[in-house]
Each structure stands twice: as C-alpha cells, then as structure tokens.
Scaffold this motif. Structure first.
Motif, short mmCIF file in Angstrom:
data_model
loop_
_atom_site.label_atom_id
_atom_site.label_comp_id
_atom_site.label_asym_id
_atom_site.label_seq_id
_atom_site.Cartn_x
_atom_site.Cartn_y
_atom_site.Cartn_z
N LYS A 10 0.84 -1.21 0.00
CA LYS A 10 0.00 0.00 0.00
C LYS A 10 0.87 1.25 0.00
O LYS A 10 0.95 1.98 0.98
CB LYS A 10 -0.92 0.00 1.22
N ARG A 59 -3.28 5.45 -3.97
CA ARG A 59 -2.89 4.12 -3.50
C ARG A 59 -3.79 3.03 -4.05
O ARG A 59 -3.41 1.88 -4.12
CB ARG A 59 -2.95 4.06 -1.97
N ASN A 60 -5.01 3.40 -4.43
CA ASN A 60 -6.00 2.40 -4.85
C ASN A 60 -6.33 2.48 -6.34
O ASN A 60 -7.40 2.07 -6.74
CB ASN A 60 -7.30 2.60 -4.05
N ARG A 65 -3.19 -1.46 -8.73
CA ARG A 65 -3.68 -2.83 -8.51
C ARG A 65 -3.13 -3.78 -9.57
O ARG A 65 -2.73 -4.90 -9.26
CB ARG A 65 -5.21 -2.85 -8.56
#
Length: 95
Positions: A10, A59-60, A65
């Motif tokens: 993360k 981060r997302n 991912r």
C-alpha cells in the motif's frame, strides 16, 4: 534461484511506478517508463514508445492494482522491455 525483491503493498502510485519502472495500459500491455514527473497530486508518465499519461497519485488506482497483482504481463513491442526486467518484476513480492 533468484533473490526475491520486496515492496510495500500500500504505497502511493508515484513510489510504485518509480521503483518498478513499468506502466500497465488498459489493454493489458506493460510499457517501459522513461520518465515520471510529479505535479502536485498528478503524475506525468512518459513511456519508451513515446506515449504520455497524466494520472492521479493514488494508493487504490487501477494501475497500482494491476502492477501489484500482475494482471498485465504482455510487453509492449515498441518499448522493447528487456527480459531481465520482466523476470525481476515477476519475482517481486508485494507485502
């Protein structure tokens, strides 16, 4: 046997792309990153094949991912990513 490389799972996209130097496109192709420029909360990413992307540092994000989960494994023929870089990327563990 190759030594495994560990990266934090993360972390912001800027740190992840800065270390791995690969960018997954939405079509599932990995591009080699030539330059990453930071502008406030945005990243300007320039690839070896001449494409330029402006993305939010998150981060997302989808690209974060995809890098962590290795969804894009086909290399761009224009970027000419070396085989050793793809092996190093495949042996990286995200924790």
């Amino acid at each position: 046997m190759e030594k495994k490389r560990y990266l934090y799972k993360k972390q912001p996209l800027s740190q992840l792309v800065g270390k791995v130097k690969l960018w997954p496109s939405r079509s599932g192709v990995l591009h080699g990153v030539r330059e990453v420029t930071y502008r406030e909360t945005m990243l300007i990413i320039t690839t070896h094949c001449g494409e330029q992307f402006a993305v939010n540092d998150s981060r997302n994000s989808r690209s974060g991912r995809w890098l962590r989960n290795r969804y894009a494994m086909k290399a761009c023929p224009k970027c000419k990513i070396p085989e050793w870089k793809l092996k190093k990327y495949s042996s990286t563990v995200f924790r």
